[in-house]
Write a protein that holds these residues in place. Structure first.
Motif, short mmCIF file in Angstrom:
data_model
loop_
_atom_site.label_atom_id
_atom_site.label_comp_id
_atom_site.label_asym_id
_atom_site.label_seq_id
_atom_site.Cartn_x
_atom_site.Cartn_y
_atom_site.Cartn_z
N HIS A 242 -8.57 -0.28 4.51
CA HIS A 242 -8.75 -0.22 3.05
C HIS A 242 -9.09 1.20 2.62
O HIS A 242 -8.57 1.71 1.61
CB HIS A 242 -9.84 -1.20 2.63
CG HIS A 242 -9.93 -1.41 1.16
ND1 HIS A 242 -8.84 -1.70 0.37
CD2 HIS A 242 -11.00 -1.37 0.32
CE1 HIS A 242 -9.23 -1.84 -0.89
NE2 HIS A 242 -10.53 -1.63 -0.94
N GLN A 243 -9.93 1.86 3.38
CA GLN A 243 -10.31 3.24 3.08
C GLN A 243 -9.10 4.18 3.14
O GLN A 243 -8.96 5.09 2.32
CB GLN A 243 -11.38 3.70 4.07
CG GLN A 243 -11.77 5.16 3.97
CD GLN A 243 -12.67 5.59 5.12
OE1 GLN A 243 -13.29 4.77 5.78
NE2 GLN A 243 -12.74 6.88 5.37
N HIS B 171 -8.97 -10.85 0.94
CA HIS B 171 -9.46 -9.52 1.31
C HIS B 171 -8.58 -8.46 0.65
O HIS B 171 -7.35 -8.58 0.68
CB HIS B 171 -9.45 -9.33 2.82
CG HIS B 171 -10.27 -8.15 3.27
ND1 HIS B 171 -9.84 -6.84 3.11
CD2 HIS B 171 -11.50 -8.08 3.83
CE1 HIS B 171 -10.76 -6.02 3.57
NE2 HIS B 171 -11.79 -6.74 4.01
N PRO B 172 -9.17 -7.42 0.05
CA PRO B 172 -8.36 -6.43 -0.67
C PRO B 172 -7.40 -5.63 0.19
O PRO B 172 -6.47 -5.02 -0.33
CB PRO B 172 -9.41 -5.51 -1.31
CG PRO B 172 -10.66 -5.71 -0.50
CD PRO B 172 -10.61 -7.14 -0.06
N ALA B 173 -7.60 -5.62 1.51
CA ALA B 173 -6.70 -4.87 2.39
C ALA B 173 -5.47 -5.68 2.79
O ALA B 173 -4.54 -5.14 3.41
CB ALA B 173 -7.43 -4.42 3.65
N GLY C 45 -5.93 3.33 2.77
CA GLY C 45 -4.79 2.87 2.00
C GLY C 45 -3.70 2.24 2.85
O GLY C 45 -2.54 2.18 2.45
N LEU D 96 -10.40 -3.81 8.97
CA LEU D 96 -10.13 -4.00 7.54
C LEU D 96 -10.81 -2.95 6.66
O LEU D 96 -10.17 -2.39 5.77
CB LEU D 96 -10.52 -5.42 7.12
CG LEU D 96 -9.69 -6.55 7.73
CD1 LEU D 96 -10.12 -7.89 7.16
CD2 LEU D 96 -8.21 -6.34 7.51
N PRO D 97 -12.09 -2.64 6.90
CA PRO D 97 -12.69 -1.57 6.08
C PRO D 97 -12.00 -0.22 6.26
O PRO D 97 -11.80 0.51 5.29
CB PRO D 97 -14.14 -1.53 6.56
CG PRO D 97 -14.39 -2.85 7.19
CD PRO D 97 -13.09 -3.28 7.77
N SER E 105 -2.03 -0.97 4.37
CA SER E 105 -1.97 -2.41 4.11
C SER E 105 -1.97 -3.19 5.42
O SER E 105 -1.27 -2.83 6.36
CB SER E 105 -0.72 -2.76 3.30
OG SER E 105 -0.87 -2.39 1.95
N GLY F 210 0.78 -1.23 0.00
CA GLY F 210 0.00 0.00 0.00
C GLY F 210 0.81 1.27 0.00
O GLY F 210 1.73 1.46 -0.80
#
Length: 321
Positions: free
Chosen positions: A213-214, A275-277, A216, A209-210, A218, A7
């Protein structure tokens, strides 16, 4: 092995990292030659992400990291260590899990600016290196106020000097990590979270995690085998008993894994990476054979229908399509 970006840190790491706590004698003695051979084997497998800490074996993990990594091209791997504990004679923050601690030396909790700077310099000397890539504030919940102010200020200064490249947390508590991201004056580049986004524990999904992710930030997944139960397809001697609810979930996981011919440890390793994060996971190993086996789990094919079955059974959070 695939390289991924951490990230906002700008660091490139291997998708699988090696945590060096076990190699410092966690629960059982690991001979020095075996420890170095395990790191050497990880390198052969393409692992370029290594995580250590002063408290791991009270300096032994960092020393062994230095033995194995010194002489390798410095720009080809990412090395992490941690701050928050000083090693000194009479240190009382003792942990009984270390099988071969040095006599007379123990950790002392201290998140002050001066202690963090001293800890960092001592880590450099133990490893025999001139910089750390990623520096974690270790267990900040033990003194959140000081960790989120003085320790964080020290890490920002070290990053500004160029002696570290990114700042992070190393933590077991998802709620505390989320609080740190919300309240700290400087947002960490990464968070290493252990055991809170696995097939048996999804608590990091509630807020951490949300939020990460918001922002940026990692998330580095750790504790993916939940201390052992997910590391074996069937129960193994030596693992502590799970609470009844978790044991029932584990039985369901095994049943569905059998139905889809999925190797449960491979699913446990790959699950956080869905998970994208979470771009990377860190695992421990005691021998070259262990890290070879775990690295192979990344290549196991897991059908999408398996993940859907786990969702429908309420065993993992619902994922976006």
């Amino acid at each position: 092995m695939r390289s991924v970006e951490l990230g906002r840190s700008g660091l490139q790491v291997s998708e699988l990292g090696l945590g060096l706590a076990s190699l410092a004698g966690m629960f059982a003695v690991v001979p020095e030659g075996e420890a170095v051979a395990t790191i050497d084997r990880a390198w052969e497998l393409g692992i370029r992400f290594f995580d250590t800490a002063p408290v791991y074996g009270y300096g032994l993990s960092e020393q062994r990291a230095g033995m194995a990594l010194r002489g390798r091209p410095r720009d080809q791997y990412v090395l992490c260590t941690k701050v928050g504990r000083l090693l000194e004679p009479g240190g009382q923050d003792l942990q009984e899990i270390w099988a071969e601690p040095p006599p007379g030396i123990g950790p002392r909790l201290d998140y002050s600016y001066a202690a963090v700077m001293r800890s960092f310099e001592e880590s450099l000397r133990r490893i025999g290196i001139d910089r750390i890539d990623l520096l974690h504030i270790h267990d900040p919940e033990l003194d959140f106020r000081t960790a989120s102010t003085e320790a964080l200020r020290a890490l920002v200064e070290l990053r500004d000097r160029g002696t570290i490249r990114a700042l992070s947390l190393g933590i077991n508590h998802a709620d505390v990590a989320a609080r740190f991201l919300r309240e700290a004056t400087t947002t960490p580049d990464c968070v290493l979270i252990a055991g809170r986004y696995s097939l048996l524990d999804h608590s990091a999904a509630d807020e951490l995690l949300p939020l990460a992710h918001q922002l940026g930030v990692s998330i580095i997944g750790a504790g993916v085998f939940q201390g052992g139960p997910l590391a074996a397809a069937r129960p193994s001697v030596g693992y502590p008993p799970l609470p009844p609810e978790a044991a029932a979930r584990l039985d369901q996981l095994r049943t569905i894994s059998d139905q889809y011919a999925v190797h449960l440890p491979a699913a446990a390793l790959q699950f956080p990476l869905t998970h994208p994060a979470i771009p990377t996971v860190v695992v421990g190993a005691r021998t070259p054979q262990e890290i070879t086996e775990v690295a192979a789990y990344l290549g196991h094919s897991i059908p999408p229908a398996y993940w859907r079955a786990l969702e429908q059974a309420g065993l993992i959070p619902l994922r976006s399509a």
